[in-house]
Write a protein that holds these residues in place. Structure first.
Motif, PDB file in Angstrom:
ATOM      1  N   LEU A 218       0.817  -1.221   0.000  1.00 36.46           N
ATOM      2  CA  LEU A 218       0.000   0.000   0.000  1.00 36.46           C
ATOM      3  C   LEU A 218       0.851   1.272   0.000  1.00 36.46           C
ATOM      4  CD1 LEU A 218      -2.598  -1.121   2.683  1.00 36.46           C
ATOM      5  CD2 LEU A 218      -3.104  -0.705   0.265  1.00 36.46           C
ATOM      6  N   ARG A 220       2.629   2.295   2.356  1.00 34.44           N
ATOM      7  CA  ARG A 220       2.522   2.955   3.655  1.00 34.44           C
ATOM      8  C   ARG A 220       3.824   2.840   4.443  1.00 34.44           C
ATOM      9  NH1 ARG A 220      -1.593   6.352   6.205  1.00 34.44           N
ATOM     10  NH2 ARG A 220      -0.102   7.246   7.643  1.00 34.44           N
ATOM     11  N   VAL A 266      -0.221   5.094  10.930  1.00 35.72           N
ATOM     12  CA  VAL A 266      -1.340   4.494  10.220  1.00 35.72           C
ATOM     13  C   VAL A 266      -2.391   4.054  11.237  1.00 35.72           C
ATOM     14  CG1 VAL A 266      -0.425   2.126  10.255  1.00 35.72           C
ATOM     15  CG2 VAL A 266      -1.965   2.842   8.409  1.00 35.72           C
ATOM     16  N   ASN A 270      -8.182   1.055  10.231  1.00 37.10           N
ATOM     17  CA  ASN A 270      -8.498   1.390   8.844  1.00 37.10           C
ATOM     18  C   ASN A 270      -7.213   1.876   8.201  1.00 37.10           C
ATOM     19  OD1 ASN A 270      -9.246   2.579   6.394  1.00 37.10           O
ATOM     20  ND2 ASN A 270     -11.198   3.340   7.194  1.00 37.10           N
ATOM     21  N   MET A 272      -6.401   2.859   5.420  1.00 37.69           N
ATOM     22  CA  MET A 272      -6.477   3.945   4.454  1.00 37.69           C
ATOM     23  C   MET A 272      -6.347   5.309   5.118  1.00 37.69           C
ATOM     24  SD  MET A 272      -6.699   2.394   1.600  1.00 37.69           S
ATOM     25  CE  MET A 272      -7.112   3.736   0.482  1.00 37.69           C
ATOM     26  N   LEU A 273      -6.313   5.331   6.441  1.00 34.04           N
ATOM     27  CA  LEU A 273      -6.335   6.590   7.181  1.00 34.04           C
ATOM     28  C   LEU A 273      -5.143   6.712   8.115  1.00 34.04           C
ATOM     29  CD1 LEU A 273     -10.086   6.586   8.269  1.00 34.04           C
ATOM     30  CD2 LEU A 273      -9.099   7.848   6.350  1.00 34.04           C
ATOM     31  N   ASP A 278      -8.862   9.478  11.813  1.00 38.82           N
ATOM     32  CA  ASP A 278      -9.923   8.484  11.746  1.00 38.82           C
ATOM     33  C   ASP A 278     -11.178   9.020  12.424  1.00 38.82           C
ATOM     34  OD1 ASP A 278     -11.583   6.315  11.848  1.00 38.82           O
ATOM     35  OD2 ASP A 278     -10.067   4.917  12.556  1.00 38.82           O
ATOM     36  N   GLN A 378     -12.469  -5.017   4.715  1.00 33.23           N
ATOM     37  CA  GLN A 378     -11.412  -4.930   3.705  1.00 33.23           C
ATOM     38  C   GLN A 378     -10.215  -4.111   4.152  1.00 33.23           C
ATOM     39  OE1 GLN A 378     -12.549  -2.480   0.388  1.00 33.23           O
ATOM     40  NE2 GLN A 378     -11.212  -3.536  -1.066  1.00 33.23           N
ATOM     41  N   VAL A 379     -10.435  -3.013   4.873  1.00 30.12           N
ATOM     42  CA  VAL A 379      -9.348  -2.087   5.196  1.00 30.12           C
ATOM     43  C   VAL A 379      -8.914  -2.171   6.655  1.00 30.12           C
ATOM     44  CG1 VAL A 379      -9.872  -0.497   3.314  1.00 30.12           C
ATOM     45  CG2 VAL A 379     -10.989  -0.169   5.524  1.00 30.12           C
ATOM     46  N   SER A 384      -6.289  -8.200   9.832  1.00 31.13           N
ATOM     47  CA  SER A 384      -6.436  -8.015   8.387  1.00 31.13           C
ATOM     48  C   SER A 384      -7.072  -9.227   7.715  1.00 31.13           C
ATOM     49  CB  SER A 384      -5.065  -7.763   7.756  1.00 31.13           C
ATOM     50  OG  SER A 384      -4.278  -8.937   7.826  1.00 31.13           O
ATOM     51  N   GLY A 438     -13.590  -1.263   7.893  1.00 36.95           N
ATOM     52  CA  GLY A 438     -12.405  -1.499   8.687  1.00 36.95           C
ATOM     53  C   GLY A 438     -12.688  -2.522   9.770  1.00 36.95           C
TER      54      GLY A 438
END
Length: 462
Positions: A218, A220, A266, A270, A272-273, A278, A378-379, A384, A438
């Protein structure tokens, strides 16, 4: 002499007051309309568990299928089901006491329990009464459900399902096996139909191995951090294989802090955030030592699952709500019991249990014909989907090969556009991939999750 007599009298008054306060054994109350019932069960001497049942106002009368009951088990360990799961995720009201349109009461009655003892409103009177393992918690929950089903609320004629989130998944599988033993021994009448594991901490080894590759893919974390992550995960795996579970927990804590540092914080719930951005996690409380929810463990800090700062489903202050209006409404909470006041101790007593896998218990449930559903956001990072798929591949269940070769079916939701997830089922094993969600799936994707609940429980609810 007079001073000594005074002190003796004072001691007797204090002890008497304490005994009166903690003299709760088994007691319950109902709401005026009969749709809510709650109470305490003394599961062991000086160990008291709090439960709260909601009977669904959406119950379908004269339906061809019986109306199900869902037991919700929160994670942590130490997260309160009557608080978090109830007011922040799936109960009838949010933390502002406003109606939740996506409440799971649309599909089933809901039973929340503050598990293990010391969680939420549940409490112990002495340090020796805390649960120290998943099996200790399972024994206490079996005692509670036996007393409830036999003496307080009738669970005999309802299809009974256990839904769990996060560490609650470990509680769920050990509880299910404990219940099956009790049912077969004739001690408990319960129609256990299935177990659903939501983003559940079933195999800590597989989850920690997933963090580095996932975050590197990702973008990250960088390649060096990726390499170090794999090394840290291997060290944790080595400690788990040696049975050094407390060491594994402390290494896990260090690994999580390493990820936070190298990813620029991170969000473990989630990926992605950023953690600080968040919207699901409250930022009203400071986050100690760059961790989500720090607690002290023998001089070290560990971050465990951050329920103290977690605040979806409304902007209300959950702690103030539970120690204020809700405590007043319930009327049976002892004055000196603070909601969540013993949760840090719950965590401490589970230090050596935290990293133990429960894959064998899932295998045993499958072999005994119990319906097992795994669903994952998923996120989510902490638990995970990549890690969940890894531990599923370790199952010894004889239907695994056919399950893995079964095509996935896409999921949609009402008039909402776009794919909401996928599902795969074979015999009594089911898996749901929930897109865009998430760690807290019911909050992030309430529509498709509610449909999933209906499918799992075969609810006659609309």
């Amino acid at each position: 002499m007079g001073e000594k007599l005074f002190l003796l009298l004072l001691l007797l008054i204090t002890v008497s007051s304490s005994l009166f306060q903690f003299g709760i054994s088994d007691t319950s109350r109902k709401s005026g309309d009969g749709n809510e019932e709650w109470g305490y069960v003394q599961v062991r001497p000086k160990a008291h568990m709090f439960w709260w049942l909601y009977r669904s106002p959406f119950r379908v009368k004269d339906a061809s299928k019986p109306w199900p009951t869902i037991l919700w088990l929160q994670g942590g360990p130490g997260g309160s089901g009557t608080g978090f799961g109830n007011f922040l995720e799936i109960g009838p009201l949010d933390s502002n006491l406003k109606p939740r349109t996506s409440t799971w009461l649309r599909k089933a009655d809901l039973l929340f329990v503050d598990n293990p003892v010391g969680t939420g409103y549940s409490f112990v009177e002495s340090l020796g009464q805390f649960a120290k393992s998943d099996w200790d918690a399972a024994d206490d929950m079996t005692t509670l459900l036996t007393k409830l089903s036999n003496n307080t609320i009738n669970l005999n004629n309802t299809p009974f399902y256990i839904f769990a989130e996060s560490y609650g998944g470990k509680f769920a599988v050990t509880l299910a096996l404990s219940l099956l033993r009790s049912i077969r021994a004739g001690h408990l009448k319960l129609n256990l139909q299935g177990v659903a594991l939501g983003d559940s901490w079933i195999s800590p080894e597989d989850f920690t191995f997933s963090w580095g590759p996932l975050l590197h893919d990702l973008s990250r974390i960088g390649s060096i951090a990726h390499q170090i992550s794999n090394q840290l995960a291997s060290e944790i795996s080595d400690q788990i294989k040696k049975g050094m579970y407390e060491n594994a927990t402390l290494l896990w804590s260090s690994f999580e802090n390493f990820i936070l540092a190298k990813s620029n914080r991170v969000d473990f719930y989630n990926f992605m955030l950023d953690l600080d951005l968040d919207p699901v996690i409250s930022t009203t409380k400071s986050l100690e030592s760059n961790s989500i929810n720090s607690v002290r463990l023998k001089g070290r800090k560990s971050s465990f699952f951050g329920y103290k700062n977690y605040k979806p489903g409304g902007e209300g202050n959950l702690e103030a709500l539970m120690n204020g209006p809700i405590k007043q409404k319930l009327k049976i909470i002892p004055p000196d019991v603070t909601w969540g006041g013993q949760s840090d101790k719950v965590l401490e007593f589970f230090t050596a249990e935290f990293m133990k896998p429960r894959i064998k218990e899932v295998d045993e449930l499958l072999a005994q014909g119990v319906n097992v559903t795994i669903y994952n956001g998923q996120v989510d990072l902490i638990c995970s989907t990549k890690g969940a798929e890894a531990w599923i591949n370790k199952l010894k269940w004889n239907g695994l090969k056919s399950f893995l070769n079964t095509q996935r079916t896409p999921l949609f939701c009402g008039k909402e556009k776009g794919t909401k997830g996928f599902t795969r089922s074979h015999q009594n094993l089911n898996f749901y991939w929930i897109l865009g969600a998430g760690h807290f799936v019911p909050v992030d994707q309430p529509c498709v999750t509610l449909n999933m609940v209906g499918a799992i429980t075969q609810s006659p609810g609309s």
